[in-house]
Design a protein around this motif. Structure first.
Motif, mmCIF file in Angstrom:
data_model
loop_
_atom_site.group_PDB
_atom_site.id
_atom_site.type_symbol
_atom_site.label_atom_id
_atom_site.label_comp_id
_atom_site.label_asym_id
_atom_site.label_seq_id
_atom_site.Cartn_x
_atom_site.Cartn_y
_atom_site.Cartn_z
ATOM 1 N N VAL A 290 0.748 -1.219 -0.016
ATOM 2 C CA VAL A 290 -0.046 0.016 0.113
ATOM 3 C C VAL A 290 0.715 1.203 -0.133
ATOM 4 C CG1 VAL A 290 -1.864 1.259 1.254
ATOM 5 C CG2 VAL A 290 -1.977 -1.174 1.096
ATOM 6 N N ARG A 291 1.862 1.212 0.734
ATOM 7 C CA ARG A 291 2.808 2.355 0.735
ATOM 8 C C ARG A 291 3.354 2.508 -0.783
ATOM 9 N NH1 ARG A 291 7.988 3.880 0.209
ATOM 10 N NH2 ARG A 291 8.811 1.825 -0.185
ATOM 11 N N ARG A 292 3.770 1.669 -1.282
ATOM 12 C CA ARG A 292 4.489 1.707 -2.705
ATOM 13 C C ARG A 292 3.293 2.381 -3.699
ATOM 14 N NH1 ARG A 292 7.162 -4.102 -3.128
ATOM 15 N NH2 ARG A 292 8.620 -3.789 -1.518
ATOM 16 N N ILE A 293 1.764 1.672 -3.523
ATOM 17 C CA ILE A 293 0.853 2.406 -4.503
ATOM 18 C C ILE A 293 0.704 3.869 -4.145
ATOM 19 C CG2 ILE A 293 -1.512 2.090 -4.658
ATOM 20 C CD1 ILE A 293 -1.387 -1.086 -4.187
ATOM 21 N N ARG A 294 0.545 4.105 -2.909
ATOM 22 C CA ARG A 294 0.360 5.719 -2.393
ATOM 23 C C ARG A 294 1.280 6.418 -2.738
ATOM 24 N NH1 ARG A 294 -4.308 6.660 -2.381
ATOM 25 N NH2 ARG A 294 -3.611 8.775 -1.686
ATOM 26 N N LEU A 295 2.668 5.947 -3.020
ATOM 27 C CA LEU A 295 3.722 6.752 -3.325
ATOM 28 C C LEU A 295 3.661 7.134 -4.797
ATOM 29 C CD1 LEU A 295 6.701 7.758 -3.240
ATOM 30 C CD2 LEU A 295 7.412 5.536 -3.746
ATOM 31 N N LEU A 296 3.413 6.110 -5.691
ATOM 32 C CA LEU A 296 2.891 6.331 -7.127
ATOM 33 C C LEU A 296 2.145 7.144 -7.261
ATOM 34 C CD1 LEU A 296 3.932 2.710 -8.169
ATOM 35 C CD2 LEU A 296 5.441 4.702 -8.444
ATOM 36 N N LEU A 297 0.919 6.881 -6.483
ATOM 37 C CA LEU A 297 -0.198 7.970 -6.839
ATOM 38 C C LEU A 297 0.013 9.443 -6.397
ATOM 39 C CD1 LEU A 297 -3.213 5.587 -5.465
ATOM 40 C CD2 LEU A 297 -2.781 6.295 -7.689
ATOM 41 N N ASP A 298 0.756 9.530 -5.230
ATOM 42 C CA ASP A 298 1.333 10.675 -4.697
ATOM 43 C C ASP A 298 2.059 11.475 -5.742
ATOM 44 O OD1 ASP A 298 -0.419 10.537 -2.528
ATOM 45 O OD2 ASP A 298 1.375 9.936 -1.262
ATOM 46 N N LEU B 143 -3.906 4.945 -11.702
ATOM 47 C CA LEU B 143 -3.581 3.202 -11.265
ATOM 48 C C LEU B 143 -3.381 2.423 -12.241
ATOM 49 C CD1 LEU B 143 -7.180 3.257 -9.034
ATOM 50 C CD2 LEU B 143 -4.988 3.249 -8.194
ATOM 51 N N GLN B 144 -3.684 2.739 -13.841
ATOM 52 C CA GLN B 144 -3.034 1.975 -14.655
ATOM 53 C C GLN B 144 -1.407 1.923 -14.810
ATOM 54 O OE1 GLN B 144 -4.474 2.997 -18.550
ATOM 55 N NE2 GLN B 144 -3.267 1.345 -19.724
ATOM 56 N N ALA B 145 -1.100 3.041 -14.740
ATOM 57 C CA ALA B 145 0.551 3.365 -14.690
ATOM 58 C C ALA B 145 0.930 2.748 -13.482
ATOM 59 C CB ALA B 145 1.072 4.917 -14.632
ATOM 60 N N VAL B 146 0.279 2.856 -12.118
ATOM 61 C CA VAL B 146 0.714 2.243 -11.025
ATOM 62 C C VAL B 146 1.079 0.671 -11.149
ATOM 63 C CG1 VAL B 146 0.135 1.732 -8.410
ATOM 64 C CG2 VAL B 146 0.088 3.970 -9.584
ATOM 65 N N ALA B 147 0.173 0.199 -11.814
ATOM 66 C CA ALA B 147 -0.119 -1.212 -11.897
ATOM 67 C C ALA B 147 1.252 -1.676 -12.926
ATOM 68 C CB ALA B 147 -1.059 -1.702 -12.648
ATOM 69 N N GLN B 148 1.691 -0.745 -13.714
ATOM 70 C CA GLN B 148 2.850 -1.121 -14.537
ATOM 71 C C GLN B 148 4.089 -0.928 -13.895
ATOM 72 O OE1 GLN B 148 1.962 1.603 -17.834
ATOM 73 N NE2 GLN B 148 0.631 -0.184 -18.866
ATOM 74 N N VAL B 149 4.100 0.131 -12.955
ATOM 75 C CA VAL B 149 5.584 0.374 -12.320
ATOM 76 C C VAL B 149 5.591 -0.496 -11.019
ATOM 77 C CG1 VAL B 149 6.625 2.278 -10.887
ATOM 78 C CG2 VAL B 149 5.487 2.733 -13.310
#
Length: 116
Positions: free
Chosen positions: A46-54, A59-65
């Motif tokens: 979740v921390r990684r997801i939030r970092l990428l969103l921040d 969300l599509q790019a988050v899934a790729q990264v």
């Protein structure tokens, strides 16, 4: 751990966690009662997801990264991460240019106001 505990530990709402789970950004398993059960590593996920969103990724790019993170939580310089981050910088630069143009228009309009 149950979703309420993950929400408490991560500071992210249960609604967002369910959404991440539906998009397969988080991994969980279903208990016999239908509840989601998350591993302890889910807090870091979740921390990684939030970092990428921040930093502005969708969300599509988050899934790729997300696969570009090392097991210890560091973002590597994999081609996908580099491409997505460069794309995000380009979007930020475009937004700045548009805002600077808008500011110029506003300042010009303000300077041209007639006292009435």
């Amino acid at each position: 751990m149950l979703i309420n505990q993950l929400a408490h530990l991560s500071g992210v709402s249960t609604r967002a966690l369910r959404h991440y789970d539906r998009l397969a950004l988080l991994s969980s398993r279903r208990l016999d009662n239908g509840y989601r059960d998350f591993d302890e590593c889910a807090v870091e996920e979740v921390r990684r997801i939030r970092l990428l969103l921040d930093i502005g990724l969708n969300l599509q790019a988050v899934a790729q990264v997300l696969p570009c993170f090392t097991p210890d939580g560091e973002l590597t310089s994999c081609p996908t991460a580099r491409e997505r981050l460069r794309g995000q910088i380009h979007e930020v630069d475009s937004s700045i240019a548009q805002l600077q143009q808008l500011r110029g228009l506003l300042a010009g309009t303000l300077n041209n106001l007639v006292d009435g």
